[in-house]
Scaffold this motif. Structure first.
Motif, short mmCIF file in Angstrom:
data_model
loop_
_atom_site.label_atom_id
_atom_site.label_comp_id
_atom_site.label_asym_id
_atom_site.label_seq_id
_atom_site.Cartn_x
_atom_site.Cartn_y
_atom_site.Cartn_z
N ALA A 48 0.74 -1.39 0.15
CA ALA A 48 0.01 0.03 -0.04
C ALA A 48 0.86 1.39 0.05
O ALA A 48 0.79 2.17 -0.72
CB ALA A 48 -1.01 0.00 1.23
N VAL A 49 1.96 1.25 0.62
CA VAL A 49 2.79 2.47 0.90
C VAL A 49 3.36 2.63 -0.56
O VAL A 49 3.60 3.55 -1.14
CB VAL A 49 3.84 2.40 1.97
CG1 VAL A 49 4.93 3.52 1.94
CG2 VAL A 49 3.08 2.33 3.42
N GLY A 50 4.04 1.45 -1.04
CA GLY A 50 4.68 1.64 -2.36
C GLY A 50 3.87 2.03 -3.42
O GLY A 50 4.20 2.90 -4.29
N ALA A 51 2.47 1.46 -3.54
CA ALA A 51 1.67 1.94 -4.48
C ALA A 51 1.38 3.30 -4.31
O ALA A 51 1.38 4.11 -5.44
CB ALA A 51 0.33 1.24 -4.51
N ARG A 57 4.87 10.02 -6.81
CA ARG A 57 6.13 10.11 -7.71
C ARG A 57 6.16 10.58 -9.21
O ARG A 57 6.54 11.43 -9.43
CB ARG A 57 7.24 9.30 -7.42
CG ARG A 57 7.96 9.21 -6.25
CD ARG A 57 8.97 8.07 -6.00
NE ARG A 57 9.68 7.90 -5.06
CZ ARG A 57 9.92 6.67 -4.26
NH1 ARG A 57 9.72 5.53 -5.09
NH2 ARG A 57 10.51 6.88 -3.02
N SER A 58 5.05 9.73 -9.54
CA SER A 58 4.82 9.94 -11.01
C SER A 58 3.72 11.36 -11.20
O SER A 58 3.81 11.90 -12.40
CB SER A 58 3.80 8.79 -11.65
OG SER A 58 2.61 8.71 -11.00
N LEU A 63 8.71 15.06 -5.68
CA LEU A 63 8.66 14.05 -4.98
C LEU A 63 9.46 12.87 -5.45
O LEU A 63 9.81 11.59 -4.90
CB LEU A 63 7.31 13.59 -4.53
CG LEU A 63 6.56 14.31 -3.84
CD1 LEU A 63 5.11 13.85 -3.48
CD2 LEU A 63 7.11 14.41 -2.28
N ARG A 64 10.17 13.05 -6.87
CA ARG A 64 10.78 12.01 -7.65
C ARG A 64 12.10 11.30 -6.85
O ARG A 64 12.38 10.16 -6.82
CB ARG A 64 11.13 12.25 -8.99
CG ARG A 64 9.93 12.61 -9.84
CD ARG A 64 10.65 12.53 -11.17
NE ARG A 64 9.39 13.14 -12.07
CZ ARG A 64 8.23 12.41 -12.59
NH1 ARG A 64 8.31 11.42 -12.25
NH2 ARG A 64 7.41 13.02 -13.27
N ASP A 65 12.82 12.40 -6.21
CA ASP A 65 14.21 11.87 -5.63
C ASP A 65 13.92 11.60 -4.07
O ASP A 65 14.69 11.62 -3.20
CB ASP A 65 15.04 13.12 -5.61
CG ASP A 65 15.46 13.07 -7.04
OD1 ASP A 65 15.36 12.17 -7.80
OD2 ASP A 65 15.92 14.42 -7.48
#
Length: 146
Positions: A48-51, A57-58, A63-65
Motif C-alpha cells: 500500500a505504501v509503495g503503490a 512520484r509520477s 517527490l521523484r528523489d
C-alpha cells in the motif's frame, strides 16, 4: 484373530506396480492443492505504501528523489503524541511508521479496503506535509468525481 501365512525367510514381498511404497495408491491432486502465497500484514502495508508513493512520484516532480521508508515504531516522541509519519526535508525522506498506523487508527469498518485507504491517506498526508500543501491538492484528477 486373523491368521497370517508365514512366508519363508528371505523372500521379498512383491506388491503390484500401482501401489506406492507403503502399499497405498498415489494421492489425488485434490488432497494437496496448490497453496496461495503467504500474505502478511507487513507485506500488505509495504504494498500500500509503495503503490501510493509511486503514484505521488509520477504525479509530482518534487517527490521523484524523495525516499519513502517504512519504520516499525518511532523513537521517543515527548509530549506531542505518537506520530504516524516523519518528514525530513533536508535528507529528502519520508518515514511512515507502521505500528502507529495499524494499531492507533480507528476505522469505522475493519476490513482490507479501509485499512489500505488509511495507509494511503497517511502517505498522502505525509507527502503533503513535505510539499507544504493540502493533501487533497496532490491528486486532483483522482478525486474529480466527488
Amino acid at each position: 484373530m486373523a491368521w497370517r501365512r508365514a512366508k519363508p525367510a528371505g523372500t521379498p514381498v512383491r506388491r503390484p506396480a500401482r501401489h506406492g511404497r507403503h502399499g497405498r495408491v498415489g494421492r489425488s491432486p485434490i488432497v494437496r492443492p496448490p497453496l496461495p502465497p503467504i500474505d502478511t500484514r507487513i507485506e500488505r502495508f509495504d504494498l500500500a505504501v509503495g503503490a501510493a508513493a509511486e503514484f505521488l512520484r509520477s504525479a509530482w516532480d518534487e517527490l521523484r528523489d524523495v525516499s519513502f521508508e517504512i519504520g516499525d515504531m518511532p523513537g521517543e516522541t515527548g509530549d506531542r503524541g505518537i506520530p504516524r509519519w516523519t518528514v525530513d526535508t533536508t535528507a529528502r525522506r519520508i518515514i511512515v511508521w507502521r505500528l502507529p498506523i495499524e494499531r492507533l487508527s480507528h476505522l469505522h469498518r475493519d476490513d482490507d479496503l479501509h485499512r489500505r485507504m488509511m495507509i494511503e491517506s497517511c502517505v498522502f498526508r505525509a507527502a503533503a506535509e513535505y510539499l507544504d500543501m493540502d493533501p487533497w491538492d496532490l491528486g486532483p484528477e483522482r478525486f474529480r468525481y466527488f
